[in-house]
Design an enzyme around this catalytic site. Structure first.
Site, mmCIF file in Angstrom:
data_model
loop_
_atom_site.group_PDB
_atom_site.id
_atom_site.type_symbol
_atom_site.label_atom_id
_atom_site.label_comp_id
_atom_site.label_asym_id
_atom_site.label_seq_id
_atom_site.Cartn_x
_atom_site.Cartn_y
_atom_site.Cartn_z
ATOM 1 N N ASP A 159 0.829 -1.213 0.000
ATOM 2 C CA ASP A 159 0.000 0.000 0.000
ATOM 3 C C ASP A 159 0.861 1.260 0.000
ATOM 4 O O ASP A 159 0.600 2.200 -0.763
ATOM 5 C CB ASP A 159 -0.918 0.019 1.220
ATOM 6 N N ARG A 201 -1.139 5.072 17.935
ATOM 7 C CA ARG A 201 -1.580 6.100 16.989
ATOM 8 C C ARG A 201 -1.275 7.510 17.501
ATOM 9 O O ARG A 201 -0.841 8.369 16.749
ATOM 10 C CB ARG A 201 -3.070 5.942 16.695
ATOM 11 N N ASP A 203 -8.728 4.048 12.574
ATOM 12 C CA ASP A 203 -7.483 4.789 12.378
ATOM 13 C C ASP A 203 -7.629 6.016 11.494
ATOM 14 O O ASP A 203 -6.944 7.017 11.691
ATOM 15 C CB ASP A 203 -6.397 3.866 11.816
ATOM 16 N N SER A 224 -5.057 -9.815 9.580
ATOM 17 C CA SER A 224 -4.037 -8.773 9.476
ATOM 18 C C SER A 224 -3.565 -8.386 10.874
ATOM 19 O O SER A 224 -4.300 -8.543 11.853
ATOM 20 C CB SER A 224 -4.574 -7.540 8.743
#
Length: 430
Positions: free
Chosen positions: A31, A110, A139, A195
């Site tokens: 990505d 984050r 996110d 994932s």
């Protein structure tokens, strides 16, 4: 006045001007390469940024720079391991666990990532932050909000909300084909069962096979330890020294926050600690499913909880529980830097100022067993007062007066007809 006008239309890669510099948050994966290369091909100036959060699944963070260089983009790696460890300590001190009682390691990661990378981006003159979060998860909201509060003039670009990019790259095979045509190594690989997002604090597993609630959590292969059933058949004794609610030593050895988290991860991991399952409430209102690993936070968090039981009175504990939930929700929602979070954390520091002492626990097959408390000068526990045997503590005869005072209210409620000996019977019958 607003820094910029609000619009419901998602920005596209064609909206950038010649004066824009896009800072792309990257991991070096498919990505990251695709987005960076597509922006460069569109004539956009790009600079990549990556956070070193002590990810256990990344053997050498410098490899990210090498992988991104194949796309013709420079990558700045920001060392945030110490910030990450301090974040772990703040959350452990606050006992701020989210839905299902799991340690929200991704939420910590984050705010640490955004703060660290945005500071680096500002220094480099970045005008637009680009992140790789999907348009369905938490996110995207965290990156957006943290950018807005820390750098209000910086715009945010979400590639996977860009309708043009989504049309060009509907799947991973299209991304790989695009990169391969440009002579860039791209490997889709076999379909994964789930994932994973990783940092020093722990791992979050979600998506793919885990999306079905008929799939057991045990399809996850723990990366930081083992399942409790596979842990040793022997209790491992661990001592943790705390000062004002923060770990300063493990097994008698003084450690920095980074060292403490790593050591706790190793101990907790081999004993099957901190593996949790949650069907949690997302920011955007949907439910999502995750399996989480946080062995070190579970070990230190449970040890600290035993210490709190000694130093917090009933009302302080109730206030602490409220503040803990608030902090947990704020971190989950991407609001760590908000006034409410700041005030709650300061209050928690005040409440736990006297949480100092040595806690001995036993790590055993996913459990953290209480063994002993030592050196807790602020302990409210008095063995003599609590004893069922004759002691120099509380005189049991003196409880008579308290019992009589309580009886006044009890008899008043009875006379008023406000007491029901079977309080749920009427509703069950209905």
């Amino acid at each position: 006045a607003h820094a910029r006008s609000l619009s419901m239309a998602a920005p596209t890669y064609k909206d950038f001007g010649k004066d824009d510099l896009v800072g792309v948050c990257v991991s070096g994966g498919l990505d990251s390469k695709t987005v960076s290369k597509r922006l460069i091909d569109a004539g956009v100036k790009v600079l990549a940024f990556s956070a070193d959060l002590g990810q256990p699944d990344e053997s050498d963070i410098q490899n990210v720079r090498k992988r991104m260089a194949t796309c013709g983009v420079e990558t700045i790696i920001v060392d945030l391991k110490e910030d990450m460890a301090e974040g772990c300590f703040d959350v452990i001190q606050a006992q701020a666990k989210y839905d299902g009682g799991y340690w929200n390691t991704t939420g910590i990661g984050r705010y640490v990532t955004c703060r660290g990378l945005i500071r680096a981006m500002v220094e480099k003159g970045v005008t637009v932050l680009s992140h790789g979060a999907t348009g369905r998860g938490n996110d995207q909201m965290r990156f957006e909000r943290y950018t807005n509060v820390l750098a209000p003039k910086m715009r945010v670009y979400a590639p996977w909300r860009d309708p043009l990019l989504l049309q060009e790259f509907p799947g991973r095979s299209e991304m790989a084909e695009y990169l391969q045509k440009a002579g860039i190594e791209a490997f889709v690989g076999p379909k994964k069962k789930y994932s994973t997002d990783a940092n020093l604090a722990g791992l979050s597993h979600e998506a793919e096979d885990l999306e079905s609630v008929e799939t057991p959590m045990t399809i996850v292969d723990p990366e930081m330890g083992v399942w409790p059933a596979d842990a040793p058949d022997k209790v491992e004794t661990v001592t943790v020294d705390f000062v004002a609610g923060r770990c300063v030593a493990i097994n008698g050895k003084k450690l920095t926050p980074v060292e403490a988290i790593k050591e706790a991860n190793a101990i907790g991991g081999r004993n099957g600690l901190g593996l949790k399952h949650a069907l949690e409430n997302r920011i955007i209102g949907t439910k999502s499913r995750g399996v989480y690993e946080a062995p070190g936070m579970e070990l230190l968090g449970r040890a600290l909880e035993y210490l709190y039981q000694a130093v917090l009175d009933r009302r302080a504990a109730a206030l602490f529980a409220h503040l803990s939930t608030l902090v947990s929700d704020q971190i989950y929602d991407g609001r760590f830097f908000d006034p409410a979070t700041r005030a709650a954390l300061v209050a928690i520091q005040e409440l736990t100022e006297k949480a100092t002492g040595t806690v001995a626990v036993g790590a055993y097959k996913g459990n953290v067993l209480f063994l002993s408390l030592k050196g807790v000068k602020a302990s409210l526990y008095n063995e003599a007062d609590s004893s069922m045997e004759k002691s120099d503590g509380l005189n049991p005869v003196s409880s008579q007066g308290y019992a009589e005072v309580q009886s006044v209210e009890a008899r008043s409620l009875a006379r008023a007809g406000l007491i029901d000996s079977e309080p749920t019977k009427k509703h069950r019958a209905a």
